[in-house]
Design a protein around this motif. Structure first.
Motif, PDB file in Angstrom:
ATOM      1  N   PHE A 485       1.016  -1.240   0.021  1.00 33.27           N
ATOM      2  CA  PHE A 485      -0.032  -0.163   0.059  1.00 33.27           C
ATOM      3  C   PHE A 485       0.862   1.332   0.071  1.00 33.27           C
ATOM      4  N   PHE A 486       1.797   1.358   0.967  1.00 31.29           N
ATOM      5  CA  PHE A 486       2.664   2.628   1.032  1.00 31.29           C
ATOM      6  C   PHE A 486       3.570   2.751  -0.198  1.00 31.29           C
ATOM      7  N   LEU A 487       4.072   1.547  -0.829  1.00 31.52           N
ATOM      8  CA  LEU A 487       4.802   1.804  -1.934  1.00 31.52           C
ATOM      9  C   LEU A 487       4.028   2.378  -3.218  1.00 31.52           C
ATOM     10  N   ASN A 488       2.723   1.795  -3.212  1.00 31.94           N
ATOM     11  CA  ASN A 488       1.662   2.167  -4.336  1.00 31.94           C
ATOM     12  C   ASN A 488       1.403   3.737  -4.217  1.00 31.94           C
ATOM     13  N   VAL A 489       1.287   3.971  -2.906  1.00 29.18           N
ATOM     14  CA  VAL A 489       0.965   5.526  -2.596  1.00 29.18           C
ATOM     15  C   VAL A 489       2.022   6.510  -2.888  1.00 29.18           C
ATOM     16  N   ARG A 490       3.459   5.813  -2.599  1.00 30.74           N
ATOM     17  CA  ARG A 490       4.474   6.748  -2.888  1.00 30.74           C
ATOM     18  C   ARG A 490       4.793   6.913  -4.353  1.00 30.74           C
ATOM     19  N   VAL A 520     -13.224   9.970   0.793  1.00 28.16           N
ATOM     20  CA  VAL A 520     -13.134  11.143   1.974  1.00 28.16           C
ATOM     21  C   VAL A 520     -13.992  10.458   3.254  1.00 28.16           C
ATOM     22  N   ALA A 521     -15.267  10.049   2.686  1.00 28.54           N
ATOM     23  CA  ALA A 521     -16.452   9.702   3.406  1.00 28.54           C
ATOM     24  C   ALA A 521     -15.859   8.236   4.022  1.00 28.54           C
ATOM     25  N   GLU A 522     -15.311   7.390   3.410  1.00 27.14           N
ATOM     26  CA  GLU A 522     -14.840   6.353   3.989  1.00 27.14           C
ATOM     27  C   GLU A 522     -13.761   6.297   4.953  1.00 27.14           C
ATOM     28  N   LEU A 523     -12.853   7.506   4.851  1.00 24.55           N
ATOM     29  CA  LEU A 523     -11.752   7.831   5.645  1.00 24.55           C
ATOM     30  C   LEU A 523     -12.499   8.317   6.965  1.00 24.55           C
ATOM     31  N   GLY A 524     -13.407   9.158   6.916  1.00 27.07           N
ATOM     32  CA  GLY A 524     -14.224   9.441   8.088  1.00 27.07           C
ATOM     33  C   GLY A 524     -14.895   8.458   8.837  1.00 27.07           C
ATOM     34  N   LYS A 525     -15.578   7.311   8.231  1.00 27.18           N
ATOM     35  CA  LYS A 525     -16.164   6.227   8.816  1.00 27.18           C
ATOM     36  C   LYS A 525     -15.136   5.483   9.447  1.00 27.18           C
ATOM     37  N   SER A 526     -13.881   5.255   8.606  1.00 29.36           N
ATOM     38  CA  SER A 526     -12.958   4.390   9.287  1.00 29.36           C
ATOM     39  C   SER A 526     -12.161   4.843  10.385  1.00 29.36           C
ATOM     40  N   GLN A 527     -12.161   6.417  10.591  1.00 30.82           N
ATOM     41  CA  GLN A 527     -11.605   7.028  11.584  1.00 30.82           C
ATOM     42  C   GLN A 527     -12.375   6.799  12.824  1.00 30.82           C
ATOM     43  N   THR A 540      -7.395  -3.914  19.444  1.00 33.50           N
ATOM     44  CA  THR A 540      -6.673  -3.659  18.248  1.00 33.50           C
ATOM     45  C   THR A 540      -6.879  -4.681  17.207  1.00 33.50           C
ATOM     46  N   PRO A 541      -7.561  -5.945  17.271  1.00 32.47           N
ATOM     47  CA  PRO A 541      -7.483  -6.600  15.975  1.00 32.47           C
ATOM     48  C   PRO A 541      -8.638  -6.066  15.454  1.00 32.47           C
ATOM     49  N   THR A 542      -9.922  -5.402  16.031  1.00 39.93           N
ATOM     50  CA  THR A 542     -10.860  -4.653  15.136  1.00 39.93           C
ATOM     51  C   THR A 542     -10.393  -3.484  14.633  1.00 39.93           C
ATOM     52  N   ALA A 543      -9.752  -2.679  15.191  1.00 39.99           N
ATOM     53  CA  ALA A 543      -9.101  -1.334  14.601  1.00 39.99           C
ATOM     54  C   ALA A 543      -8.071  -1.576  13.625  1.00 39.99           C
ATOM     55  N   LEU A 544      -7.444  -2.716  13.640  1.00 39.18           N
ATOM     56  CA  LEU A 544      -6.661  -3.088  12.611  1.00 39.18           C
ATOM     57  C   LEU A 544      -7.459  -3.597  11.238  1.00 39.18           C
ATOM     58  N   ARG A 545      -8.445  -4.380  11.411  1.00 43.92           N
ATOM     59  CA  ARG A 545      -9.417  -4.650  10.473  1.00 43.92           C
ATOM     60  C   ARG A 545      -9.772  -3.538   9.770  1.00 43.92           C
ATOM     61  N   HIS A 546     -10.220  -2.492  10.668  1.00 42.47           N
ATOM     62  CA  HIS A 546     -11.000  -1.127   9.809  1.00 42.47           C
ATOM     63  C   HIS A 546      -9.685  -0.507   8.878  1.00 42.47           C
ATOM     64  N   LEU A 547      -8.689  -0.504   9.605  1.00 44.64           N
ATOM     65  CA  LEU A 547      -7.582   0.149   8.855  1.00 44.64           C
ATOM     66  C   LEU A 547      -7.164  -0.513   7.413  1.00 44.64           C
ATOM     67  N   LEU A 548      -7.112  -2.034   7.677  1.00 40.07           N
ATOM     68  CA  LEU A 548      -7.164  -2.701   6.313  1.00 40.07           C
ATOM     69  C   LEU A 548      -8.136  -2.678   5.377  1.00 40.07           C
ATOM     70  N   ASP A 549      -9.185  -2.604   5.909  1.00 41.57           N
ATOM     71  CA  ASP A 549     -10.524  -2.242   4.970  1.00 41.57           C
ATOM     72  C   ASP A 549     -10.249  -1.163   4.047  1.00 41.57           C
ATOM     73  N   LEU A 550      -9.839   0.042   5.032  1.00 45.42           N
ATOM     74  CA  LEU A 550      -9.794   1.446   4.479  1.00 45.42           C
ATOM     75  C   LEU A 550      -8.509   1.180   3.241  1.00 45.42           C
ATOM     76  N   VAL A 551      -7.751   0.585   3.608  1.00 48.16           N
ATOM     77  CA  VAL A 551      -6.364   0.509   2.510  1.00 48.16           C
ATOM     78  C   VAL A 551      -6.792  -0.227   1.449  1.00 48.16           C
ATOM     79  N   TYR A 578      -2.916   9.294   7.706  1.00 51.42           N
ATOM     80  CA  TYR A 578      -3.859   8.716   8.798  1.00 51.42           C
ATOM     81  C   TYR A 578      -3.356   7.460   8.857  1.00 51.42           C
ATOM     82  N   VAL A 579      -3.322   6.374   7.771  1.00 50.60           N
ATOM     83  CA  VAL A 579      -2.695   4.903   8.071  1.00 50.60           C
ATOM     84  C   VAL A 579      -1.508   5.122   8.858  1.00 50.60           C
TER      85      VAL A 579
END
Length: 592
Positions: A485-490, A520-527, A540-551, A578-579
């Motif tokens: 993800f970070f490689l693709n964004v960069r 942007v709406a998805e970012l707000g929901k994820s946050q 943390t398992p649930t929080a990480l899952r939401h971050l991975l869904d956002l990715v 944010y990620v």
């Protein structure tokens, strides 16, 4: 101001309504067995005491689970919820385990060097056989001893199979008893091979003694200690052993990227404060002296209407095994207790044990009193958070609470008690005493610190974690997803900047359409979802899952937008930022 303007007023302003208010942090509190809201005693400041290691051997993955988990919790409270945390951790450098291990190691080294220098390997071999027989008879006994004590055969393959047989065949098998049996059989087998191999060896004395102590050291050392332990008197022997393993522990913590404590306390540096602490408990009527030792009077404490004993695990208060384990292998031999539940605040030292002066004679602190005195000295008469491994809940933490509340005459010394769950290896609980552990260095030789941290983040911190090599694939998969993800964004942002630099002016298109609006709406929901997960006892398992869904959403957006309207660099940069921040909060690094 003119009269005309003074009569003109601004329209009424209304306080906004929050359609999705953020939840306050609630955490699983062992004192209630429920999730309770974290309320600091002063402003945003949290005082936190964490039980550190008893430094007598290498740290293992079970320690990594505890200290990495506490590090994750601490970082999230500090870096995400923005609490001002004062974090204190102790080093237990005076303890029965340290005394025994350092004394036995010293005696074994001395014994090895003596026989290597004199060349009297045959004499050493005879003593090793005697030690072996004593070990097998004492640890295995019965039919196992009969099978092993007949003779030392020349063929190492002659060592018999020794399946575990419980004392009561009708009772459920105790995994601890079975684990101890397996450990003793393994030690006996290893010693058997070393002794039989050495019997026919013609190698130089130094080499043969090295083979003997390496293979049979676990059976020779306790035998030597029984005979010569009382002669070991130099304090440097105990100090050097503890100092070596303390340095080793901190090396492991650095390799795991655990944030250093704000304040580190060592038992050996707080002896005067511990003595004063014990004196005050005696003055308050909650302890008594007997034969040079001092014991906490559990009955007197329970009789007070202000106090409760065993707040964390009241159902364990009558466990003879746990009570004996809490006193230590040397402390359990002391005499003078009025009741089995009473525990040592100060132990009379015998020959071969380090000692300090006290009003009750030469001795050393009990295990539980060490943390109470040091925590009180640094944090005062109460604290916000106390943490440590779940195996310490009773008797260690319960006894800490009792003696501290007796000293301060308070009814709640700790407001929140946090206990990370056990770690099992391939289904079995790890233990130094059972010698079935994987050291942190061994684990880091196979996996990165980030992969280990991800493994712990993917499991509830308060639950038991069964660590399996096959399970590491999930952590590696998450690590790979984030890296990609970070490689693709960069790469995408670099392409966008290159195109902009090649043009003299920007195109008259804002690039913020329905697709960007949805992201942007998805970012707000994820946050919001990540916050709710972290506020729910730092899930943390649930929080990480939401971050991975956002990715995943961003990956899809970049793929689709690149085909037609083009990627909006500001939008994906915002999400990636944010990620990255959320990964850095967990000390997982980020995309830069």
């Amino acid at each position: 101001m003119s009269s005309s303007t003074s009569t003109v007023k601004q329209p009424e302003w209304r306080v906004p309504t929050n359609s999705a208010p953020a939840s306050p942090l609630r955490i699983l509190n062992s004192l209630t067995r429920t999730k309770t809201e974290v309320v600091p005693r002063q402003g945003k400041r949290l005082t936190w005491y964490n039980c550190g290691p008893t430094v007598y051997d290498a740290s293992h993955l079970g320690h990594a689970r505890t200290y990495l988990t506490v590090d994750i919790l601490r970082r999230i409270l500090t870096d995400y919820f923005q609490f001002d945390v004062l974090f204190v951790m102790n080093i237990t450098d005076i303890d029965d385990k340290i005394i025994l291990r350092s004394r036995q190691a010293h005696l074994l080294r001395t014994w090895r060097d003596k026989h290597a220098e004199s060349g009297e390997v045959d004499s050493a071999l005879q003593q090793a056989v005697e030690a072996y027989n004593s070990y097998v008879s004492g640890k295995l006994g019965g039919s196992a001893a009969s099978a092993l004590l007949s003779s030392i055969a020349a063929d190492p393959k002659a060592f018999p199979a020794l399946p575990f047989v419980p004392a009561d065949p009708a009772a459920p098998v105790d995994p601890v008893d079975e684990g101890k049996w397996a450990m003793h059989v393994a030690a006996a087998r290893k010693a058997y091979v070393a002794i039989t191999t050495l019997s026919s060896s013609s190698a130089p004395a130094e080499e043969r003694m090295g083979v003997l102590t390496e293979g049979a050291g676990d059976v020779i050392a306790p035998w030597l200690d029984t005979q010569l332990g009382s002669t070991v008197s130099h304090s440097k022997i105990f100090k050097a052993h503890a100092a070596f393993w303390e340095r080793d522990f901190f090396q492991d913590m650095k390799a795991l990227r655990v944030r250093p404590a704000d304040i580190v306390t060592r038992v050996s540096e707080y002896i005067p404060e511990i003595v004063q602490f014990v004196e005050k408990i005696i003055e308050r009527g909650y302890a008594y002296e007997a034969d040079g030792s001092v014991y906490f009077d559990v009955a007197a404490f329970k009789a007070s209407p202000r106090h409760d004993y065993a707040k964390l695990e009241p159902w364990a208060a009558g466990s003879a095994n746990l009570l004996e384990e809490g006193e230590g292998s040397l402390g359990s031999k002391l005499r003078g207790k009025r009741a089995a539940a009473d525990f040592a605040l100060w132990k009379q030292s015998k020959d071969g044990e380090p000692s300090w002066t006290s009003p009750w004679g030469p001795g050393r602190p009990g295990w539980h009193i060490e943390c109470s005195a040091m925590a009180s000295e640094v944090l005062g008469e109460t604290m916000d958070i106390h943490s440590g491994g779940i195996d310490l809940a009773f008797p260690h933490h319960d006894n800490e609470l009792a003696q501290s509340e007796a000293y301060h005459e308070c009814d709640q010394w700790v407001n929140y008690f946090i206990h990370p769950g056990h770690l099992h290896i391939e289904g079995q609980k790890m233990s130094k005493s059972l010698k079935n552990f994987i050291t942190i260095k061994e684990a880091l030789a196979r996996h990165t610190a980030r992969q280990l941290r991800l493994t712990f983040l993917l499991h509830p911190w308060e639950s038991r974690l069964d660590f399996r090599e096959s399970g590491m694939e999930e952590a590696k998969g998450v690590e790979g997803t984030l890296k990609k993800f970070f490689l693709n964004v960069r790469s995408t942002l670099s392409e966008i900047r290159a195109k902009e630099e090649a043009q003299e002016s920007r195109a008259d298109v804002h690039g913020y359409g329905d697709r960007e609006r949805a992201l942007v709406a998805e970012l707000g929901k994820s946050q919001l979802a990540v916050h709710e997960a972290l506020a729910d006892s730092i899930d943390t398992p649930t929080a990480l899952r939401h971050l991975l869904d956002l990715v995943s959403r961003v990956n899809i957006y970049m793929l689709e937008a690149a085909r037609d309207t083009g990627v909006n660099g500001e939008v994906i940069g915002k999400v990636a930022s944010y990620v990255t921040r959320m990964m850095q909060v967990r000390e997982l690094g980020g995309g830069g």
